[in-house]
Design a protein around this motif. Structure first.
Motif, PDB file in Angstrom:
ATOM      1  N   LEU A  16     -10.735  83.921 -36.835  1.00 48.93           N
ATOM      2  CA  LEU A  16      -9.444  83.816 -37.501  1.00 48.93           C
ATOM      3  C   LEU A  16      -8.426  84.624 -36.706  1.00 48.93           C
ATOM      4  O   LEU A  16      -8.652  85.805 -36.412  1.00 48.93           O
ATOM      5  CB  LEU A  16      -9.526  84.346 -38.929  1.00 48.93           C
ATOM      6  CG  LEU A  16      -8.194  84.476 -39.683  1.00 48.93           C
ATOM      7  CD1 LEU A  16      -7.514  83.112 -39.826  1.00 48.93           C
ATOM      8  CD2 LEU A  16      -8.403  85.122 -41.048  1.00 48.93           C
ATOM      9  N   PHE A  17      -7.292  83.968 -36.393  1.00 46.98           N
ATOM     10  CA  PHE A  17      -6.220  84.615 -35.648  1.00 46.98           C
ATOM     11  C   PHE A  17      -4.984  84.689 -36.543  1.00 46.98           C
ATOM     12  O   PHE A  17      -4.461  83.644 -36.948  1.00 46.98           O
ATOM     13  CB  PHE A  17      -5.894  83.838 -34.369  1.00 46.98           C
ATOM     14  CG  PHE A  17      -7.061  83.706 -33.431  1.00 46.98           C
ATOM     15  CD1 PHE A  17      -7.289  84.651 -32.446  1.00 46.98           C
ATOM     16  CD2 PHE A  17      -7.942  82.633 -33.550  1.00 46.98           C
ATOM     17  CE1 PHE A  17      -8.368  84.538 -31.581  1.00 46.98           C
ATOM     18  CE2 PHE A  17      -9.026  82.511 -32.697  1.00 46.98           C
ATOM     19  CZ  PHE A  17      -9.242  83.466 -31.711  1.00 46.98           C
ATOM     20  N   VAL A  18      -4.535  85.898 -36.817  1.00 46.88           N
ATOM     21  CA  VAL A  18      -3.319  86.093 -37.602  1.00 46.88           C
ATOM     22  C   VAL A  18      -2.267  86.631 -36.642  1.00 46.88           C
ATOM     23  O   VAL A  18      -2.304  87.798 -36.256  1.00 46.88           O
ATOM     24  CB  VAL A  18      -3.552  87.067 -38.766  1.00 46.88           C
ATOM     25  CG1 VAL A  18      -2.278  87.203 -39.601  1.00 46.88           C
ATOM     26  CG2 VAL A  18      -4.704  86.587 -39.639  1.00 46.88           C
ATOM     27  N   GLY A  19      -1.316  85.750 -36.260  1.00 48.61           N
ATOM     28  CA  GLY A  19      -0.393  86.102 -35.187  1.00 48.61           C
ATOM     29  C   GLY A  19      -1.085  85.935 -33.865  1.00 48.61           C
ATOM     30  O   GLY A  19      -1.370  86.907 -33.171  1.00 48.61           O
ATOM     31  N   ASN A  20      -1.375  84.650 -33.515  1.00 47.15           N
ATOM     32  CA  ASN A  20      -2.083  84.387 -32.265  1.00 47.15           C
ATOM     33  C   ASN A  20      -1.151  84.608 -31.073  1.00 47.15           C
ATOM     34  O   ASN A  20      -1.434  85.392 -30.178  1.00 47.15           O
ATOM     35  CB  ASN A  20      -2.629  82.967 -32.259  1.00 47.15           C
ATOM     36  CG  ASN A  20      -3.519  82.708 -31.054  1.00 47.15           C
ATOM     37  OD1 ASN A  20      -4.440  83.465 -30.804  1.00 47.15           O
ATOM     38  ND2 ASN A  20      -3.224  81.655 -30.316  1.00 47.15           N
ATOM     39  N   ASN A  21      -0.008  83.888 -31.108  1.00 43.11           N
ATOM     40  CA  ASN A  21       1.051  84.141 -30.142  1.00 43.11           C
ATOM     41  C   ASN A  21       2.380  84.390 -30.828  1.00 43.11           C
ATOM     42  O   ASN A  21       3.292  84.928 -30.214  1.00 43.11           O
ATOM     43  CB  ASN A  21       1.209  82.954 -29.177  1.00 43.11           C
ATOM     44  CG  ASN A  21       0.314  83.103 -27.957  1.00 43.11           C
ATOM     45  OD1 ASN A  21       0.490  84.002 -27.155  1.00 43.11           O
ATOM     46  ND2 ASN A  21      -0.656  82.217 -27.847  1.00 43.11           N
ATOM     47  N   GLY A  22       2.480  83.996 -32.071  1.00 41.99           N
ATOM     48  CA  GLY A  22       3.707  84.187 -32.828  1.00 41.99           C
ATOM     49  C   GLY A  22       3.568  85.304 -33.837  1.00 41.99           C
ATOM     50  O   GLY A  22       2.759  86.226 -33.668  1.00 41.99           O
ATOM     51  N   ASP A  23       4.354  85.160 -34.929  1.00 42.44           N
ATOM     52  CA  ASP A  23       4.343  86.177 -35.981  1.00 42.44           C
ATOM     53  C   ASP A  23       3.632  85.598 -37.193  1.00 42.44           C
ATOM     54  O   ASP A  23       4.148  84.678 -37.863  1.00 42.44           O
ATOM     55  CB  ASP A  23       5.774  86.571 -36.351  1.00 42.44           C
ATOM     56  CG  ASP A  23       6.516  87.195 -35.180  1.00 42.44           C
ATOM     57  OD1 ASP A  23       5.834  87.754 -34.302  1.00 42.44           O
ATOM     58  OD2 ASP A  23       7.758  87.129 -35.150  1.00 42.44           O
ATOM     59  N   GLY A  24       2.457  86.128 -37.477  1.00 47.94           N
ATOM     60  CA  GLY A  24       1.651  85.587 -38.567  1.00 47.94           C
ATOM     61  C   GLY A  24       1.341  86.615 -39.623  1.00 47.94           C
ATOM     62  O   GLY A  24       1.157  87.800 -39.328  1.00 47.94           O
ATOM     63  N   THR A  25       1.281  86.124 -40.885  1.00 44.96           N
ATOM     64  CA  THR A  25       0.972  86.994 -42.013  1.00 44.96           C
ATOM     65  C   THR A  25      -0.076  86.331 -42.881  1.00 44.96           C
ATOM     66  O   THR A  25       0.012  85.130 -43.180  1.00 44.96           O
ATOM     67  CB  THR A  25       2.218  87.278 -42.864  1.00 44.96           C
ATOM     68  OG1 THR A  25       3.217  87.891 -42.052  1.00 44.96           O
ATOM     69  CG2 THR A  25       1.887  88.202 -44.024  1.00 44.96           C
ATOM     70  N   LEU A  26      -1.052  87.117 -43.297  1.00 47.36           N
ATOM     71  CA  LEU A  26      -2.066  86.667 -44.249  1.00 47.36           C
ATOM     72  C   LEU A  26      -2.028  87.582 -45.454  1.00 47.36           C
ATOM     73  O   LEU A  26      -2.183  88.807 -45.316  1.00 47.36           O
ATOM     74  CB  LEU A  26      -3.454  86.686 -43.606  1.00 47.36           C
ATOM     75  CG  LEU A  26      -4.649  86.484 -44.546  1.00 47.36           C
ATOM     76  CD1 LEU A  26      -4.594  85.120 -45.214  1.00 47.36           C
ATOM     77  CD2 LEU A  26      -5.973  86.660 -43.784  1.00 47.36           C
TER      78      LEU A  26
END
Length: 1009
Positions: free
Chosen positions: A273-283
């Motif tokens: 699981l990638f949270v913010g792989n290259n961008g801005d991610g939120t879980l």
């Protein structure tokens, strides 16, 4: 990813090829033409009911809602229809009948215009499809294909399913390709995706998936990309379940969010699981939601930002590793009972990455089954607050690699970090650990603060830290610092504590902090320079299983100040074996206590140690050594209230040079004491100043074996012992000086100044009002007593007694006994300045009297020196060694209460000491003596000359009168005339004349007639 325009061109070519392969037949496009109706009714389509090769377009541009019914009559069998493509345009569309099936499958998959099913194809489309079919199956699907388009799929019934069955594309389900796409799954509906799913495919695309309600599921064997180049959202709520392979939030760019909310809501990633792989991610995992995956990456690549929030009894399970800030920036927050599980976790994984983890609130737990890195190679921080809990079933690192920075804070009641393996704070990088406000860190392994990097640990405000073995500054070049501050703040080591192992370490215990360990060592190996400070009332360092070693092979310092306390169960070593180290115990209430065996070595095993007890500090032990096993040592006890207590003996210079200085009112106590004991070294003890005392309840030995011992009492300093020996054994040298008013050495029993059997050289000097009090002062054969002070007690001189300090008077308040081998040395500096031995009681004489002239003094005849006084003088000196002065001699007179030394001529009758008895001597006799005896002596020796043997004094044979011609009166008159003429010339006007009759009368032997 293939650009949209290229894909479109390729599709046209493929479409043409497909037509040729099909024998010239082309697929038809048919449009739904009414609002509501049966799918199978041909009149409702502009080109007939679509079949397997047709594209079905549901009312593009019609503003009315459409209801497409898949059954003709209720009693008919369910429809199972297959078409080539399905395009849902503008307006809401409902697929009804829950037991029917629609399959959209392109022949050969050679032609593709955004997918087999498109919901929202063009920029003007606002398309909504609500499907209650038992099965809506598509090869591929796109929702919100073109920029500006909008496509939504609703699945609302438990009987409804949506299946994407192909796996031949980079993503087989596109939700928000360039427009806006959404899939809403509720009421127990199911979605199955065989391939990959992408939300927000292009930069303008926005996709969302909402799976809600118990029984609602999304199952994908492929990957789920929430935000590809655009934005995406995933909402799993109210007990729904989503399962996929790899999961990614903000895959390449943009901002994307996933939320798993509610008890029973789950998101299962069977891969990473990638949270913010290259961008801005939120879980967000909230209210009992659950997320699981293999490895977790939060802030995966450079420039990315990832955030995971696990709240309210929710759970995130990483079956393998968790990276918070893998290359980018990552944050994980647990609160309100949030729970996170991982094998090994990395916060700030690589250089320049940044990771933060916060665990807060009762019930919030982060468990790592293998290890934890806070700042692996990048920058990492861990905050455990307000009852949060972190458990690591392995080894943890704060600041692991060179260049990394790690910071961990454990704060607040019930906030806990439990580590079953070792804990490294500054392994090769820089690490900081703070434990405060009743929080607790339990390290069941060893704690390394500055392993090869730089580490700092702060335990404050009732923080609790525990470990097995503690190391501060472990490897060469490392720097470690630990501060334990405040009442209730503790660091407990069940094993040993090393402050500076090969590196440099500092431990500060302040304001009531407490540190406990088995053996404490400051400066373990060569090159280490380390220190411990114990400062403030209630601050304690407890070495409860062995020793406190200050400078083992490195250099160490220990400062105990302002009421701080140090305890050691068995030993205390300062400078052992080769270090150069110091301990200071300063201030009222400050103490170092060594109990049980209680040995304190100041300088041992080739090391040099310094002990300073000042300002009212206390040191307490059983046995004390200064300079043991070839290690030099120096101890200072200075200041009113400063105290060093040895409940057993104290040895100064056991086998190396050592000093003890007691000053300013300081006090030292012990039983026996040894100054320079059985070694070839020098030991010195000084007691200086009023109130400064050294108390020995047993014997004091100053110099023994081949050693050189010194004891100096000055300016009011005092020492006391039961007995004492100066110079014990052949080859030893002992010196004691008691100088100044108030300076006093009190010996209850005997003081031996060199023992008679195999005695060493010994010297006792008492000067300027100093006092030595003993039952007996026994001056042995190789001993000497000097000075102008006072001896209280019996003095037995079997060696040398020399009063004065060139010169002066020595007072003995007691008896004086000089044996046959004893010697009394008297020095004469002038008629009024000479040595005296003043004995208040009886003086019994024997042995030798030696008289020496000093300072160029030449005595004259008639001078008298009372060299000894006593209440009673018994016996005489056996031997008298008196000065040799030309033509002069000395006589010793023994009176009842004195011994007097008189200056007399060397030749009897030679009153002017010119070596000849003549008329000039008569004049001197007449002028200075005038006695009959004096005249008789002159007359009996008249004419004698020195060296003639005719007449001698002081034991020489006397010449008889018949051997000397006595002058006749006429001759005397002539002689007198000559003498008077000379005197007259020299002393005119003094009226002195020589009467012939007087001379004649004297020559006839009638003096005074």
């Amino acid at each position: 990813m293939i650009p949209q325009a290229v894909r479109f061109s390729l599709a046209l070519a493929a479409f043409a090829l497909l037509s040729l392969l099909a024998g010239g037949a082309s697929a038809a496009t048919t449009n739904w033409t009414v609002t509501n109706g049966y799918f199978t009714s041909a009149v409702l389509w502009d080109n007939g009911v679509p079949d397997a090769g047709d594209t079905a377009v549901i009312r593009r541009g019609n503003v009315s809602p459409f209801a497409v019914i898949f059954q003709t009559l209720p009693d008919q069998n369910p429809i199972d229809w297959t078409i080539n493509r399905l395009i849902i345009g503008t307006n809401p569309v409902h697929f009804t009948e829950t037991d029917s099936m629609l399959t959209v499958a392109q022949a050969g998959h050679l032609v593709r215009f955004g997918g087999d099913m498109i919901i929202g194809q063009t920029a003007t489309d606002v398309a909504v499809l609500t499907s209650n079919l038992a099965s809506l199956s598509v090869d591929d699907a796109t929702l919100g294909s073109a920029a500006g388009s909008s496509g939504t799929l609703h699945l609302t019934l438990a009987t409804a399913t949506f299946n994407v069955i192909e796996t031949d594309e980079e993503y087989d389900l596109s939700v928000g390709s360039s427009g806006m796409g959404a899939i809403n799954v509720s009421g127990g509906a199911d979605v199955t995706v065989a391939g990959d799913t992408a939300l927000g495919v292009n930069a303008t695309g926005v996709g969302s998936i909402n799976v809600s309600g118990s029984g609602s599921t999304w199952t994908s064997a492929g990957e789920l990309w929430i935000g590809w180049l655009g934005g995406g959202t995933l909402d799993i709520s109210a007990g729904a379940d989503v399962t996929n392979g790899v999961g990614a939030i903000a895959t390449y760019a943009g901002t994307s969010v996933a939320t798993v909310d509610g008890s029973g809501s789950t998101w299962t990633n069977t891969d990473n699981l990638f949270v913010g792989n290259n961008g801005d991610g939120t879980l967000n995992i909230t209210n009992g939601g659950q997320v699981s995956n293999d490895n977790g990456h939060v802030g995966n690549f450079i420039g990315s930002t990832g955030e995971v929030n696990v709240f309210s009894n929710s759970n995130w399970t990483n079956y393998f590793d968790l990276y918070v800030g893998y290359v980018g920036n990552g944050a994980v927050n647990l609160s309100g009972g949030g729970d996170v599980l991982s094998d090994t976790a990395y916060i700030g994984n690589v250089t320049d990455s940044v990771g933060t983890v916060t665990v807060s609130g009762a019930g919030s737990v982060w468990s790592n089954t293998v290890g934890l890195y806070v700042g692996n190679a990048g920058n990492g921080s861990l905050d455990i607050t307000t009852g949060g809990r972190v458990i690591v079933s392995g080894t943890s690192y704060i600041g692991d690699d060179a260049g990394s920075m790690g910071d961990a804070i454990v704060e607040g009641t019930d906030s806990t970090w439990i580590n079953t393996g070792d804990l490294y704070v500054g392994n090769a990088g820089t690490g900081t650990l703070t434990v405060s406000n009743a929080a607790e860190v339990v390290d069941n392994g060893s704690l390394y603060v500055g392993n090869s990097g730089s580490g700092n640990v702060n335990v404050t405000s009732s923080g609790q830290l525990s470990s097995t073995t503690g190391h501060i500054g472990y490897a060469s070049g490392s720097i470690g610092e630990v501060n334990v501050d405040g009442i209730g703040s503790t660091w407990t080591n069940s094993g040993d504590l090393f402050v500076g192992y090969n590196g440099n370490g500092t431990l500060e215990i302040t304001d009531g902090g407490n540190v406990t360990n088995f053996i404490g060592i400051i400066g373990r190996f060569t090159g280490s320079a380390s220190s411990v400070i114990v400062d403030g009332s209630g601050s304690t360092w407890t070495n409860n299983g062995g020793a406190a070693i200050v400078g083992y092979a490195g250099a160490g310092t220990l400062d105990v100040t302002n009421g701080g306390q140090v305890t050691s169960r068995y030993y205390g070593f300062i400078g052992d074996p080769t270090g150069s180290s110091r301990v200071t115990v300063d201030g009222a209430g400050s103490s170092w206590t060594i109990s049980d065996l209680g040995e304190l070595d100041v300088g041992s095993n080739n090391g040099f140690g310094t002990l300073e007890v000042t300002g009212g500090g206390h040191v307490t032990n059983v046995v004390g050594f200064i300079g043991k096993y070839f290690g030099g040592g120096a101890a200072t006890v200075d200041g009113v209230g400063s105290l060093w207590t040895n409940s057993s003996y104290l040895s100064v210079a056991e086998e190396s040079d050592a000093t003890l200085d007691i000053s300013g009112g300081g006090q030292v106590t012990n039983t026996d004491a040894y100054i320079a004991w059985l070694s070839n070294k020098t030991g010195t003890v000084t007691v200086n100043g009023a109130g400064s005392t050294w108390t020995s309840t047993g014997n004091v030995s100053v110099g023994s074996g081949n050693a050189h011992g010194k004891l100096e009492l000055s300016a009011g300093g005092q020492a006391a012992s039961a007995s004492a020996v100066i110079g014990y054994g052949d080859g030893s040298t002992g010196e004691v000086a008691v100088d100044g008013i108030g300076s006093m050495w009190t010996i209850t029993n005997d003081l031996n100044v060199s023992l008679d059997f195999d005695g060493g050289d010994a010297n006792l000097t008492v000067t300027n009002g100093g006092v030595v009090s003993a039952a007996s002062v026994i001056v042995g054969e190789f001993g000497s007593l000097h000075g102008d002070g006072n001896i209280v007690g019996i003095v037995e001189n079997g060696g040398l007694v020399s009063p004065g300090t060139s010169p002066g008077a020595l007072t003995i308040d007691g008896d004086y006994l000089q044996t046959a081998i004893g010697e009394l040395v008297i020095e004469l500096a002038s008629a009024s300045s000479y040595d005296q031995l003043l004995v208040t009681d009886n003086a019994t004489l024997g042995g030798t009297l030696t008289v020496n002239l000093i300072d160029g003094f030449t005595p004259t005849i008639g001078q008298m020196f009372t060299i000894l006084t006593a209440d009673d003088v018994d016996d005489t000196f056996d031997t008298q060694l008196l000065p040799s002065v030309p033509n002069l001699s000395f006589e010793v007179t023994y009176n009842a209460q004195s011994v007097v030394l008189s200056v007399v001529p060397a030749l009897d009758g030679d009153y002017n000491a010119d070596g000849t008895v003549d008329a000039a001597d008569y004049v001197v006799w007449r002028k200075n003596d005038g006695t009959q005896a004096g005249y008789d002596t002159w007359r009996a020796h008249f004419g004698a000359t020195a060296g003639s043997g005719a007449a001698a004094a002081n034991g020489s044979a006397e010449a008889s009168p018949s051997q000397t011609a006595v002058p006749e009166p006429s001759s005397m008159i002539l002689m007198c005339g000559s003498v008077l003429l000379a005197l007259f010339i020299k002393q005119r006007g003094k009226g002195r004349m020589c009467a012939v009759s007087e001379l004649a009368g004297k020559s006839a032997g009638r003096p005074g007639d």
